[in-house]
Design a protein around this motif. Structure first.
Motif, short mmCIF file in Angstrom:
data_model
loop_
_atom_site.label_atom_id
_atom_site.label_comp_id
_atom_site.label_asym_id
_atom_site.label_seq_id
_atom_site.Cartn_x
_atom_site.Cartn_y
_atom_site.Cartn_z
N VAL A 33 -1.99 -2.92 -11.52
CA VAL A 33 -2.42 -4.14 -10.83
C VAL A 33 -1.68 -5.34 -11.40
O VAL A 33 -1.18 -6.19 -10.66
CB VAL A 33 -3.96 -4.32 -10.94
N GLU A 36 1.95 -5.34 -10.11
CA GLU A 36 2.05 -5.73 -8.71
C GLU A 36 1.83 -7.23 -8.54
O GLU A 36 2.52 -7.88 -7.77
CB GLU A 36 1.06 -4.94 -7.85
N GLU A 37 0.86 -7.78 -9.26
CA GLU A 37 0.63 -9.23 -9.20
C GLU A 37 1.84 -9.99 -9.74
O GLU A 37 2.24 -11.01 -9.18
CB GLU A 37 -0.62 -9.61 -10.00
N HIS A 50 -2.24 -7.39 -1.57
CA HIS A 50 -3.60 -6.87 -1.43
C HIS A 50 -3.61 -5.41 -0.98
O HIS A 50 -4.41 -4.62 -1.46
CB HIS A 50 -4.41 -7.74 -0.47
N GLU A 51 -2.72 -5.07 -0.07
CA GLU A 51 -2.64 -3.68 0.38
C GLU A 51 -2.15 -2.77 -0.74
O GLU A 51 -2.66 -1.68 -0.92
CB GLU A 51 -1.73 -3.57 1.61
N GLU A 52 -1.15 -3.22 -1.51
CA GLU A 52 -0.62 -2.40 -2.60
C GLU A 52 -1.69 -2.19 -3.67
O GLU A 52 -1.86 -1.08 -4.16
CB GLU A 52 0.62 -3.05 -3.20
N VAL A 53 -2.39 -3.24 -4.03
CA VAL A 53 -3.45 -3.12 -5.05
C VAL A 53 -4.55 -2.21 -4.52
O VAL A 53 -5.07 -1.36 -5.24
CB VAL A 53 -3.99 -4.51 -5.44
N LYS A 54 -4.92 -2.37 -3.27
CA LYS A 54 -5.95 -1.53 -2.66
C LYS A 54 -5.53 -0.06 -2.72
O LYS A 54 -6.35 0.80 -3.08
CB LYS A 54 -6.17 -1.95 -1.21
N GLU A 55 -4.28 0.25 -2.41
CA GLU A 55 -3.80 1.63 -2.45
C GLU A 55 -3.84 2.19 -3.87
O GLU A 55 -4.22 3.35 -4.07
CB GLU A 55 -2.37 1.70 -1.90
N ILE A 57 -5.85 1.26 -6.34
CA ILE A 57 -7.25 1.46 -6.72
C ILE A 57 -7.82 2.69 -6.00
O ILE A 57 -8.52 3.50 -6.61
CB ILE A 57 -8.08 0.20 -6.44
N GLU A 58 -7.51 2.85 -4.73
CA GLU A 58 -8.01 4.00 -3.99
C GLU A 58 -7.48 5.31 -4.57
O GLU A 58 -8.21 6.29 -4.68
CB GLU A 58 -7.63 3.89 -2.51
N LYS A 59 -6.21 5.31 -4.97
CA LYS A 59 -5.61 6.51 -5.57
C LYS A 59 -6.36 6.88 -6.85
O LYS A 59 -6.70 8.03 -7.07
CB LYS A 59 -4.14 6.27 -5.86
#
Length: 66
Positions: A33, A36-37, A50-55, A57-59
């Motif tokens: 995270v 990416e930030e 936001h999409e990259e961080v979401k992916e 976290i979901e992984k």
């Protein structure tokens, strides 16, 4: 998801370790995270982060459930 080529200052690494321990979050997740930030700090359009961080976290959530 590899952070091996990313440079993270020792102070940030220490903070990541402390936060991971305090909140029970995998250190690698916090590193990803942070990286990416960091990539978009000076970018005008940050919507994609936001999409990259979401992916990310979901992984980790999926791996953790297994």
């Amino acid at each position: 998801m590899s952070t091996e080529n990313a440079e993270i200052h020792d102070d940030i690494e220490e903070l990541i370790q402390k936060q991971a321990e305090e909140y029970g979050i995998p250190e690698e997740l916090l590193r990803e995270v942070f990286i990416e930030e960091k990539k978009v700090v000076n970018m005008e359009n940050r919507r994609g982060i936001h999409e990259e961080v979401k992916e990310i976290i979901e992984k980790y959530a999926e791996d953790w459930e297994e």
